[in-house]
Design an enzyme around this catalytic site. Structure first.
Site, mmCIF file in Angstrom:
data_model
loop_
_atom_site.group_PDB
_atom_site.id
_atom_site.type_symbol
_atom_site.label_atom_id
_atom_site.label_comp_id
_atom_site.label_asym_id
_atom_site.label_seq_id
_atom_site.Cartn_x
_atom_site.Cartn_y
_atom_site.Cartn_z
ATOM 1 N N ASP A 8 -9.669 0.856 6.355
ATOM 2 C CA ASP A 8 -9.018 -0.242 5.662
ATOM 3 C C ASP A 8 -7.958 -0.773 6.642
ATOM 4 O O ASP A 8 -7.633 -0.097 7.631
ATOM 5 C CB ASP A 8 -8.376 0.308 4.371
ATOM 6 C CG ASP A 8 -7.485 -0.696 3.696
ATOM 7 O OD1 ASP A 8 -7.955 -1.826 3.467
ATOM 8 O OD2 ASP A 8 -6.319 -0.369 3.388
ATOM 9 N N ASP A 10 -4.666 -3.135 5.781
ATOM 10 C CA ASP A 10 -3.276 -3.192 5.317
ATOM 11 C C ASP A 10 -2.818 -1.821 4.819
ATOM 12 O O ASP A 10 -3.401 -1.269 3.879
ATOM 13 C CB ASP A 10 -3.149 -4.200 4.158
ATOM 14 C CG ASP A 10 -3.567 -5.612 4.550
ATOM 15 O OD1 ASP A 10 -3.019 -6.130 5.529
ATOM 16 O OD2 ASP A 10 -4.447 -6.177 3.881
HETATM 17 C C1 G6P Z 1 -5.926 -6.054 1.012
HETATM 18 C C2 G6P Z 1 -4.559 -5.709 0.499
HETATM 19 C C3 G6P Z 1 -4.285 -6.385 -0.829
HETATM 20 C C4 G6P Z 1 -4.586 -7.863 -0.723
HETATM 21 C C5 G6P Z 1 -6.041 -8.069 -0.348
HETATM 22 C C6 G6P Z 1 -6.408 -9.534 -0.213
HETATM 23 O O1 G6P Z 1 -6.863 -5.295 0.349
HETATM 24 O O2 G6P Z 1 -4.424 -4.309 0.321
HETATM 25 O O3 G6P Z 1 -2.930 -6.167 -1.152
HETATM 26 O O4 G6P Z 1 -4.321 -8.524 -1.947
HETATM 27 O O5 G6P Z 1 -6.272 -7.422 0.891
HETATM 28 O O6 G6P Z 1 -5.729 -10.068 0.892
HETATM 29 P P1 G6P Z 1 -5.644 -11.600 1.276
HETATM 30 O O7 G6P Z 1 -5.029 -11.566 2.653
HETATM 31 O O8 G6P Z 1 -7.046 -12.127 1.299
HETATM 32 O O9 G6P Z 1 -4.816 -12.265 0.264
HETATM 33 MG MG MG Z 2 -4.790 -0.959 2.220
#
Ligand code: G6P
Ligand code: MG
Length: 214
Positions: A8, A10
């Site tokens: 993953d 973030d």
């Molecule tokens: C990741 C993060 C989430 C986020 C999602 C969508 O999974 O953990 O917190 O909402 O991505 O991200 P984006 O950059 O497309 O808004």
């Molecule tokens: Mg994450």
């Protein structure tokens, strides 16, 4: 035997989970909704629109689709601004080294993120060429805990789910990995990630020896 590690982004590779939280908190504040760090755990790994819906549910607020779209764009603009101000050294310690060690051992490495910003983020921290496969939020229709993003990563690597281990900091992400039939290393606290096969505090703490204990 594990043949691939799927990461993953973030909160696992780089500290961008913090920027998602700051941007959501700023939006919640504007909406008059109280949004805590604990609430934020529910948003980790979850798509942008689903995250907004969870915040609105917490505040007991109902909005039409057009307004929701507008707010999601606003949050994303703040997130992008934070990330663009980020320095490449915000990559978590030991991650680049771990990617190289895994590859040297003959393992494949992939990125599997729900974020539509994933490719821009990995460019900013100079690891865009370090993966054998990249799957992001622009390539999937279902959000974690649905296993789609991880199954697609395995497919791009040409491997079966059982050959793969996922690294995840989100409860929804751990569930997605297990739903995919993969092993999972939780990054963070056993309190949230107890379902994972192994939980470590930081991605850089992972060593090749851990692979044998999964
Ligand atoms: C990741 C993060 C989430 C986020 C999602 C969508 O999974 O953990 O917190 O909402 O991505 O991200 P984006 O950059 O497309 O808004
Ligand atoms: Mg994450």
């Amino acid at each position: 035997m594990i043949k691939a590690c799927i990461f993953d982004l973030d909160g696992v590779i780089v500290d961008t989970a913090r920027y998602h939280y700051l941007a959501w908190q700023r939006l919640a504040k504007e909406l008059g909704i109280s949004f805590t760090l604990e609430d934020n755990e529910r948003l980790k790994g979850v798509s942008r629109m689903r995250s907004l819906e969870i915040i609105l549910e917490i505040g007991g607020v109902t909005l039409d689709e057009k307004k929701k779209e507008e707010l999601a764009v606003k949050k994303n603009q703040w997130f992008v601004d934070y990330v663009n101000a980020m320095k490449p050294d915000e990559i978590f310690p030991g991650v680049k080294d771990l990617l190289q060690k895994l590859k040297a051992k003959g393992l494949k490495v992939a990125l599997a993120s729900s974020s539509k910003n994933a490719k821009a983020v990995i460019k900013l921290i100079h690891i865009e060429n370090d993966f054998d496969a990249i799957v992001d939020g622009t390539m999937t229709t279902h959000t974690k805990p649905d296993p789609e993003v991880f199954l697609l990563a395995a497919k791009h690597l040409g491997l079966s789910p059982v050959d793969c281990v996922v690294f995840e900091d989100a409860e929804a992400g751990v569930e997605a990995a297990l739903n995919a039939g993969m092993k999972c290393v939780g990054i963070g606290s056993p309190k949230q990630l107890g379902k994972a096969n192994l939980v470590i505090a930081h991605t850089g703490d992972f060593s090749i020896d851990h692979l044998n204990s999964l």
